[in-house]
Design an enzyme around this catalytic site. Structure first.
Site, PDB file in Angstrom:
ATOM      1  N   GLY A  64      32.317  45.741  43.232  1.00  0.00           N
ATOM      2  CA  GLY A  64      32.669  44.410  43.738  1.00  0.00           C
ATOM      3  C   GLY A  64      34.018  44.037  43.130  1.00  0.00           C
ATOM      4  CB  ALA A  65      37.168  42.904  44.707  1.00  0.00           C
ATOM      5  NE  ARG A  94      35.328  51.721  43.956  1.00  0.00           N
ATOM      6  CZ  ARG A  94      34.383  51.022  44.597  1.00  0.00           C
ATOM      7  NH1 ARG A  94      33.653  50.139  43.926  1.00  0.00           N
ATOM      8  NH2 ARG A  94      34.167  51.195  45.887  1.00  0.00           N
ATOM      9  CD  GLN A 124      27.643  48.810  48.455  1.00  0.00           C
ATOM     10  OE1 GLN A 124      27.094  49.237  49.471  1.00  0.00           O
ATOM     11  NE2 GLN A 124      28.765  49.323  48.006  1.00  0.00           N
ATOM     12  CG  ASP A 153      36.587  45.276  48.237  1.00  0.00           C
ATOM     13  OD1 ASP A 153      35.762  44.996  49.134  1.00  0.00           O
ATOM     14  OD2 ASP A 153      36.280  45.646  47.091  1.00  0.00           O
ATOM     15  CG  ASN A 185      34.341  42.954  52.547  1.00  0.00           C
ATOM     16  OD1 ASN A 185      34.348  42.979  51.312  1.00  0.00           O
ATOM     17  ND2 ASN A 185      33.256  42.614  53.226  1.00  0.00           N
TER      18      ASN A 185
END
Ligand code: MRU
Length: 346
Positions: free
Chosen positions: A51-52, A93, A196, A237, A247
């Site tokens: 998760g960003a 990432r 998720q 994101d 996203n």
């Protein structure tokens, strides 16, 4: 397994980073104690934490871990070593811009210190964490003001407390709308290939007793048609300067569906997720992950061995499909380059 459970998915305690291992949810609640930059990098890359905003907060604490290791050295060597660690963490990432945003903030903080930077870095990481929670709560209230009484919403992936410093972006809006008595129920898409939605979002909603209907991703169109869904609400994101939204894979299809079916589409993201250096979505690197996420569920093989796999884990939704972008600085309806620039100049 830690016996005294932290009450957040990310906790900084006694100069240690404690992370809830999201790979094991919902079956097992287990916390990892992280004491090195290499372990912080691995935790982000291998999705212990994901998760960003949560990735950004974790990386910030990773810089403090680096400073703890190097602060005994003379200032010049310490800064050199910490910069090497920052560069390594930034590669964990590629898509969530909060990672680079948080690391840049830590780097600026370090460069602005005359003496030992450890205390300043620790305070900065805690500030990044606390500010994210405050932003989520503000966005929750603002987003909820767009939602009418008796509404049903759909969400994709997990943009909840687990994906942020706490409270959540898209799930923050859902939490606030529920607290105001406006929500009837939530459709949570399972979110292949990493689940998720089914493993994390449904878990978070269930804990708060917010009514949740879990659906396969491929049931989204039917759910939108069969039920009165008012809003599709997602996190992001990275949001490009023109409002294009990267996203979780599948978000773009939902936005197209929303447009076709006359549903409203809301993106909830703090300004730390907006990347003014990406002028539009094509500038955003989309992370490709390994074949096993697609060919297996857990250890079980679900695909033929000979099939090639393409596994982009994010997609880009064009700004024109977004009805409103909710940030902690305000709402941007029908986002565009000029409206987003205005948000930063307020
Ligand atoms: O691959 P993940 O689980 O890190 O992807 C997460 C998402 O796509 C979320 O929707 C996004 O980061 C917003 S989280 C507040």
């Amino acid at each position: 397994m830690d016996k005294s459970l932290p009450n957040r998915a990310i906790e900084w305690r006694d100069q240690q980073l404690i992370l809830l291992d999201q790979r094991l949810l919902p079956n097992t609640v287990e916390f990892l104690h992280i004491n090195s930059v290499a372990d912080t990098y691995d935790a982000i890359k291998n999705m212990v934490v994901r998760g960003a905003p949560a990735i950004g907060v974790t990386a910030a604490y990773g810089v403090v871990i680096s400073a703890l290791k190097h602060c005994q050295q003379d200032q010049h060597s310490a800064i050199q070593q910490i910069e090497i660690d920052i560069a390594k963490l930034s590669k964990a990432r590629p898509t969530a811009v909060n990672l680079v945003w948080a690391l840049q903030r830590m780097q600026n903080c370090m460069r602005n210190q005359n003496n030992d930077c450890l205390d300043a870095l620790e305070n900065e990481a805690i500030a990044i964490h606390e500010e994210d929670i405050a932003a989520n709560k503000a966005m929750g209230e603002l987003g909820a003001s767009y939602i009418d009484e008796q509404s049903t919403v759909m969400t994709h992936c997990n943009a909840g407390a687990l994906a942020t410093g706490g409270y959540g972006t898209a799930l923050g809006v859902i939490r606030s709308a529920f607290a105001h008595g406006k929500l009837q129920k939530v459709f949570a898409n399972e979110t292949r290939p990493w689940f998720q939605g089914s493993r994390l979002t449904a878990w978070e909603l269930e804990q708060e007793q917010i009514p949740v209907n879990l659906i396969c991703d491929s049931a989204a169109a039917s759910a939108l048609r069969a039920h009165h869904v008012d809003w599709i609400i997602v996190g992001a994101d990275r949001v490009a300067a023109n409002g294009d939204v990267a996203n979780k894979i599948g978000t773009y299809s939902l936005a197209v569906l929303a447009k076709h079916m006359g549903k409203k589409f809301m993106v909830v993201a703090p300004t730390s997720t907006i990347d003014l250096n990406s002028s539009h979505g094509d500038d955003i690197e989309i992370e490709q992950r390994g074949r096993q996420e697609v060919t297996h569920v857990g250890d079980k093989v679900m695909a033929t061995e000979g099939a090639n796999v393409w596994n982009p884990v994010f997609d880009v939704t064009p700004a024109e499909l977004v009805d409103v972008l909710i940030t902690e600085r305000g709402a941007v309806e029908n986002p565009s380059t000029s409206k987003i620039a205005h948000l930063f100049n307020k």
